[in-house]
Design an enzyme around this catalytic site. Sequence first.
Site, PDB file in Angstrom:
ATOM      1  N   SER A  11     -16.476  -0.412  30.896  1.00  7.43           N
ATOM      2  CA  SER A  11     -17.255  -0.138  29.682  1.00  7.43           C
ATOM      3  C   SER A  11     -18.592  -0.861  29.660  1.00  7.43           C
ATOM      4  O   SER A  11     -19.442  -0.547  28.827  1.00  7.43           O
ATOM      5  CB  SER A  11     -16.443  -0.531  28.437  1.00  7.43           C
ATOM      6  OG  SER A  11     -15.319   0.301  28.304  1.00  7.43           O
ATOM      7  N   SER A  37     -19.077  -2.444  25.157  1.00 11.43           N
ATOM      8  CA  SER A  37     -19.805  -1.263  24.671  1.00 11.43           C
ATOM      9  C   SER A  37     -20.884  -1.612  23.652  1.00 11.43           C
ATOM     10  O   SER A  37     -22.056  -1.269  23.859  1.00 11.43           O
ATOM     11  CB  SER A  37     -18.818  -0.240  24.091  1.00 11.43           C
ATOM     12  OG  SER A  37     -17.868   0.146  25.048  1.00 11.43           O
ATOM     13  N   GLU A  40     -18.543   3.030  17.782  1.00 11.61           N
ATOM     14  CA  GLU A  40     -17.527   3.048  18.842  1.00 11.61           C
ATOM     15  C   GLU A  40     -16.120   2.931  18.278  1.00 11.61           C
ATOM     16  O   GLU A  40     -15.837   2.073  17.435  1.00 11.61           O
ATOM     17  CB  GLU A  40     -17.747   1.893  19.815  1.00 11.61           C
ATOM     18  CG  GLU A  40     -16.704   1.859  20.932  1.00 11.61           C
ATOM     19  CD  GLU A  40     -16.512   0.486  21.566  1.00 11.61           C
ATOM     20  OE1 GLU A  40     -15.954   0.420  22.682  1.00 11.61           O
ATOM     21  OE2 GLU A  40     -16.898  -0.532  20.952  1.00 11.61           O
ATOM     22  N   ASP A  58     -17.185   6.710  27.505  1.00  7.25           N
ATOM     23  CA  ASP A  58     -17.759   5.933  28.602  1.00  7.25           C
ATOM     24  C   ASP A  58     -17.054   6.219  29.916  1.00  7.25           C
ATOM     25  O   ASP A  58     -17.664   6.260  30.980  1.00  7.25           O
ATOM     26  CB  ASP A  58     -17.735   4.441  28.287  1.00  7.25           C
ATOM     27  CG  ASP A  58     -16.405   3.960  27.717  1.00  7.25           C
ATOM     28  OD1 ASP A  58     -15.494   4.789  27.521  1.00  7.25           O
ATOM     29  OD2 ASP A  58     -16.280   2.753  27.437  1.00  7.25           O
ATOM     30  N   HIS A 116     -18.299  -7.202  22.459  1.00 11.15           N
ATOM     31  CA  HIS A 116     -17.579  -6.578  23.567  1.00 11.15           C
ATOM     32  C   HIS A 116     -18.527  -5.685  24.360  1.00 11.15           C
ATOM     33  O   HIS A 116     -19.659  -5.429  23.947  1.00 11.15           O
ATOM     34  CB  HIS A 116     -16.389  -5.783  23.029  1.00 11.15           C
ATOM     35  CG  HIS A 116     -15.284  -5.603  23.999  1.00 11.15           C
ATOM     36  ND1 HIS A 116     -14.812  -4.360  24.380  1.00 11.15           N
ATOM     37  CD2 HIS A 116     -14.555  -6.513  24.693  1.00 11.15           C
ATOM     38  CE1 HIS A 116     -13.823  -4.518  25.249  1.00 11.15           C
ATOM     39  NE2 HIS A 116     -13.646  -5.807  25.458  1.00 11.15           N
TER      40      HIS A 116
END
Length: 563
Positions: free
Chosen positions: A171, A236, A393, A439, A234
């Site tokens: 990711s 993403s 996301e 992704d 994180h």
Amino acid sequence: MPIKLQRKEKLQHEQLNSLTLAVGRIEIKSKVPNKFYQMANSRFKSTCLLLAILGLVTCPVWAEPTDEQDNAQHPRLQISREFVEMAEELDTRFWHDKAQSILTDKLEHHKKLNENRAKNVILFLGDGMSVHTIAATRAFMGDSNKQVFFEKFPYVGLSKTYAVDERTPDSASTATAYLSGVKGNYGTIGVNAKVQRGDCHAATDSSTHTESIAQWAQEARKWTGLVTTARVTHASPAGVYAHVADRKWEHDGKVTKDGCSAELNIDIARQLVESPVGKNLRVVLGGGRANFRDKSMADEEGYAGKRTDGRDLIKDWQEDKQQQGADAHYVWSRSGLYNVDLSKTDYLLGLFDASHCSYHAEREHDEPSLSEMTEAAIDVLSRSENGYFLFVESSGIDGAHHATKARKALEETEEFARSIELARSMTSEEDTLIVVTSDHSHTMTINGYPYRRQDILSLAPNLATDEVPFTILSYANGPGFVNTYDDGGRMDLTNVDTTDPNFQFQATVPLASEAHGGEDVGVFASGPHEHFFSGNYEQTTIPALMAYAANIGPFAKNELRKS
């Protein structure tokens, strides 16, 4: 002259088939059990054809498949008592009318392409949302003829997800691709492929840093924001604002643990609060409180922080906005979010968990859903006269797949679709481009021959050759191996509740965490320049198309003319 390749086969008294591969004077004989004969025979054919291409042999004429083989490949199963035919589907006219309706919609879209400038752009990312995940979600919704909301978008494409150094990506590298238009190495964020993962020095060179579409939007005086069910640091969401050689560097302790300088390699949480793009994000909603506070500090729910530098970055964020005289709010609960007057809010930071947010179905009453966070973000960003860019996301899809907990992955996909439907209802197709993608994929597949409208979480109606049932959804690898094999062979799940949210679906290869998949993922578009998103293309094309539609960054019309 090519050598004639012979195939000899005969049934032995031990119920074995004999395959003979003869090349010149060399014969290779193999006795194969009947139930594996078909597979072995197929390999024989493949070997023969390969040698024939090289001019070494000539192959025999293959016999047509036997009825037994055909029945094995295309079994005729008993109709389930639970299956009830839909009367309209028995009529030819029904299917023609359905096709006519779809054709009419396509002709209408084609008649007048939406080439408006996109004032607003929203990128929705279903982390790990493979095409199989979407198809399984339809069945989870009740029937394969259903449509997940974003499947109704008029244009669909496929993007290639590989990293520069890995065929199957993570990711981090993909976030760099779909947010900045540059492919990087596995595990790196916001840097080009000159930076190897974990390199303490390469990523400190700003010439390796990539620019995200959030930066392009900010330079065009648009507001920007991000929403995630993961930690906001994180992989993403970090692609929106950060530049690091290792996705693990979410706080300073992780940097120093890898033997790097935390002063030279600014951790992701600090970049959110201090970097030009991070500090100018108008909305940040998700999890990850612990990465913003020192380990000596407890958060609002009593959880200790993870930092080692003595800092409280949430307090630093508040002070920075106070110095600007902005109307800024930090919230950590659903009730706190609803107590904010979003119509007057300039900046909103919401961290609703010490780590990742809970799965949608497991949320406690005071934790907002992805839909609720999305709604709040659009309410704030809509105040911008120049428009906005928003990244949203759903990370739980990915987390559930890694655990081979398919039900949770499908529940997360349902909520993800609800968030997209809400966003589309709050905005106009005339000035707001919504793009939905993933992704990377996962290894989950839909297999067996389930009945129409059979519970996708149940066992396939056909037994395997070992006379043991198997789950309709299964993984190539992962922790679900524990529900696949035991000392006696494959496990019989006849009396196991496979619909339990925590049931780990069967997996062929034992891994502590199921792996990503390397195939292409879907891209769905609605709004200005939606038609650009059809076809098959590099994942790096996505931010270019969005930027062109919004006329921002290096892909703005005037910038393209210069080149």
